[in-house]
Scaffold this active site. Structure first.
Site, PDB file in Angstrom:
ATOM      1  N   ASP A  70      -6.392  -7.149   3.664  1.00 48.47           N
ATOM      2  CA  ASP A  70      -7.513  -6.525   2.962  1.00 48.47           C
ATOM      3  C   ASP A  70      -8.413  -7.607   2.376  1.00 48.47           C
ATOM      4  O   ASP A  70      -9.634  -7.591   2.540  1.00 48.47           O
ATOM      5  CB  ASP A  70      -6.954  -5.609   1.853  1.00 48.47           C
ATOM      6  CG  ASP A  70      -8.062  -4.901   1.094  1.00 48.47           C
ATOM      7  OD1 ASP A  70      -9.024  -4.458   1.731  1.00 48.47           O
ATOM      8  OD2 ASP A  70      -7.949  -4.803  -0.146  1.00 48.47           O
ATOM      9  N   LYS A 118       3.075 -15.371   1.930  1.00 50.38           N
ATOM     10  CA  LYS A 118       3.403 -16.159   0.734  1.00 50.38           C
ATOM     11  C   LYS A 118       4.923 -16.320   0.674  1.00 50.38           C
ATOM     12  O   LYS A 118       5.592 -15.769  -0.194  1.00 50.38           O
ATOM     13  CB  LYS A 118       2.894 -15.433  -0.521  1.00 50.38           C
ATOM     14  CG  LYS A 118       1.403 -15.577  -0.768  1.00 50.38           C
ATOM     15  CD  LYS A 118       0.989 -16.932  -1.326  1.00 50.38           C
ATOM     16  CE  LYS A 118       1.423 -17.100  -2.768  1.00 50.38           C
ATOM     17  NZ  LYS A 118       1.053 -18.449  -3.287  1.00 50.38           N
ATOM     18  N   TYR A 134       0.827  -1.212   0.000  1.00 47.06           N
ATOM     19  CA  TYR A 134       0.000   0.000   0.000  1.00 47.06           C
ATOM     20  C   TYR A 134       0.860   1.260   0.000  1.00 47.06           C
ATOM     21  O   TYR A 134       0.449   2.294  -0.527  1.00 47.06           O
ATOM     22  CB  TYR A 134      -0.916   0.037   1.235  1.00 47.06           C
ATOM     23  CG  TYR A 134      -2.221  -0.690   1.051  1.00 47.06           C
ATOM     24  CD1 TYR A 134      -2.243  -2.053   0.771  1.00 47.06           C
ATOM     25  CD2 TYR A 134      -3.428  -0.019   1.153  1.00 47.06           C
ATOM     26  CE1 TYR A 134      -3.448  -2.716   0.608  1.00 47.06           C
ATOM     27  CE2 TYR A 134      -4.638  -0.678   0.994  1.00 47.06           C
ATOM     28  CZ  TYR A 134      -4.639  -2.025   0.724  1.00 47.06           C
ATOM     29  OH  TYR A 134      -5.824  -2.672   0.558  1.00 47.06           O
ATOM     30  N   ASP A 145      -2.939 -17.881   0.297  1.00 46.47           N
ATOM     31  CA  ASP A 145      -3.967 -18.417  -0.607  1.00 46.47           C
ATOM     32  C   ASP A 145      -4.682 -19.595   0.038  1.00 46.47           C
ATOM     33  O   ASP A 145      -5.905 -19.725  -0.029  1.00 46.47           O
ATOM     34  CB  ASP A 145      -3.368 -18.792  -1.980  1.00 46.47           C
ATOM     35  CG  ASP A 145      -2.178 -19.734  -1.890  1.00 46.47           C
ATOM     36  OD1 ASP A 145      -1.559 -19.832  -0.799  1.00 46.47           O
ATOM     37  OD2 ASP A 145      -1.845 -20.372  -2.905  1.00 46.47           O
TER      38      ASP A 145
HETATM   39  C1  IPM Z   1     -10.453  -1.510   3.437  1.00 46.50           C
HETATM   40  C2  IPM Z   1     -10.690  -0.872   2.090  1.00 46.50           C
HETATM   41  C3  IPM Z   1      -9.545   0.079   1.788  1.00 46.50           C
HETATM   42  C4  IPM Z   1      -8.268  -0.736   1.716  1.00 46.50           C
HETATM   43  C5  IPM Z   1      -9.746   0.924   0.516  1.00 46.50           C
HETATM   44  C6  IPM Z   1     -11.050   1.680   0.552  1.00 46.50           C
HETATM   45  C7  IPM Z   1      -8.593   1.861   0.299  1.00 46.50           C
HETATM   46  O1  IPM Z   1     -10.850  -1.850   1.116  1.00 46.50           O
HETATM   47  O2  IPM Z   1     -10.329  -0.765   4.427  1.00 46.50           O
HETATM   48  O3  IPM Z   1     -10.418  -2.738   3.489  1.00 46.50           O
HETATM   49  O4  IPM Z   1      -7.924  -1.285   0.664  1.00 46.50           O
HETATM   50  O5  IPM Z   1      -7.592  -0.826   2.735  1.00 46.50           O
HETATM   51 MG    MG Z   2     -10.928  -3.819   1.884  1.00 49.83          MG
END
Ligand code: IPM
Ligand code: MG
Length: 370
Positions: free
Chosen positions: A250, A193, A142, A226
């Site tokens: 996520d 992974k 990220y 996975d």
């Molecule tokens: C989450 C969301 C966010 C992320 C997005 C909205 C940026 O999907 O909080 O899970 O990817 O972290």
């Molecule tokens: Mg999310």
């Protein structure tokens, strides 16, 4: 009596209407006299973009830095699909996470008994489900740099995102997971992974070392991410605490969330490190679901994930464990009585709107605390 400062950021879409309900809950707990809550409300996401041309303004960031907890609704919607990448609504969320150093994301997936039939899995697989996903939130792909799209000499484009983790980043999230596991069933599954990613190899080594040296009493299992996704839909109750990086977290948290019947039910907490002198930590609480622009403004959205997020704030930011338990019980009890918003409605239950659901939870709080 301690006073806590909250910053309410409803965001976009259904964010505004679910925030209105959580406010009544905050006021209820304020009146109860265990702590007092002061709050300010401000813009974030598309709403902030419309007002300031940015997903979150500097003034709002300052309020967030000064608050004891940020209560966040949801951001985004088709209206802002074509705004520049740097100022897209989601940028507000990412900036808050990064600037407040909220590295630990707690995403519980609890299947309320009353909702077991709303899950896409069979009742026996999900009844009693209680998983906690501990997602690293300020590192990994990220935020790793470089993160760019460049044009090569031959005119072709090349996009790159960088998955990056240091030992200390892995250690601190592992400790959060192990500490929480000790308050539950003392089991942690670490997902990565390592078979294809160097960051997975390091993740595995560091979590193993922290486990062995500091948490010999917690059982640690390693699982490829996975395979973890597959196991979550196959036999979810085998897991208690799952710890993983930002991207896997996520994805796995969306899978875990849906096992419970509805995304509209699930809260989350994002926590920073405790301050060395005050012990207080920065924090943000938000529902796992998005801004649901398709149903926004109709008064039919489910406020439970938002309200349950405030229950997490009571628990993790303010140490008001009894109050948190009370609010969780009120939610559970309203569901047992058959009240449902559209997203969790099944035949034979009573369909209610956002406001009615909020009011029912308040009434239940009154009853349970009488
Ligand atoms: C989450 C969301 C966010 C992320 C997005 C909205 C940026 O999907 O909080 O899970 O990817 O972290
Ligand atoms: Mg999310």
């Amino acid at each position: 009596m301690t006073t806590y400062k909250l910053l309410l950021l409803p965001g976009d879409g259904i964010g505004t209407e679910i925030m209105a309900e959580v406010k009544t809950v905050i006021d209820w707990f304020g009146k109860r006299g265990v702590a007092s809550f002061e709050y300010e409300q401000d813009l974030a996401g598309g709403a902030a973009y419309d007002a300031h041309g940015k997903a979150i303004s500097e003034a709002t960031m300052k309020l967030a830095q000064e608050s004891d907890a940020v209560i966040f609704g949801a951001v985004g919607g088709p209206k802002w699909d074509s705004v520049p990448y740097d100022v897209r609504p989601e940028a507000a969320l990412l900036r808050l996470r990064k600037d407040l150093e909220l590295f630990a994301n707690l995403r519980p997936a609890i299947c309320y008994p009353a909702l077991a039939d709303a899950s896409s899995l069979k009742r026996e697989l999900v009844e009693g489900l209680d998983i906690l996903i501990v997602r690293e939130l300020t590192g990994g792909v990220y935020f790793g740099s470089p993160k760019e799209i460049v044009t090569l000499e031959n005119g072709e484009k090349r996009a790159v995102d960088t998955q990056l983790y240091t030992t200390s980043e892995i250690e601190r999230i592992a400790r959060v997971a192990f500490d929480l596991a000790k308050t539950r069933s003392s089991r942690v599954a670490s997902a990565e992974k390592r078979n294809v990613m160097k960051s997975g190899v390091l993740w595995n080594q560091v979590v193993t070392k922290v486990g062995k040296e500091e948490y010999a009493d917690v059982a640690l299992e390693h699982v490829l991410a996975d395979n973890c996704a597959m196991q979550l839909v196959r036999r979810p109750k085998q897991y208690d605490v799952i710890v993983c990086d930002n991207l896997f977290g996520d994805i796995l948290s969306d899978v875990a969330a849906m096992l419970t019947g509805s995304l509209g039910m699930l809260p989350s907490a994002a926590l920073g490190a405790p301050d060395a002198t005050t012990g207080r930590r920065k924090s943000m609480y938000e529902p796992v679901h998005g801004s649901a622009p398709d149903i926004a403004g109709q008064g039919i959205s489910n406020p439970i994930a938002m309200i349950a997020s405030f229950a997490m704030a009571l628990r993790y930011s303010f140490g008001l464990v009894e109050e948190a338990d009370l609010l969780d019980r009120a939610i559970s009890s309203v569901l047992s009585k058959g009240l449902r918003t559209g997203d969790i409605y099944t035949e034979g239950t009573t369909k209610v709107g956002t406001k009615e659901m909020g009011a029912a939870i308040l009434a239940e709080l009154d009853t349970l605390s009488a």
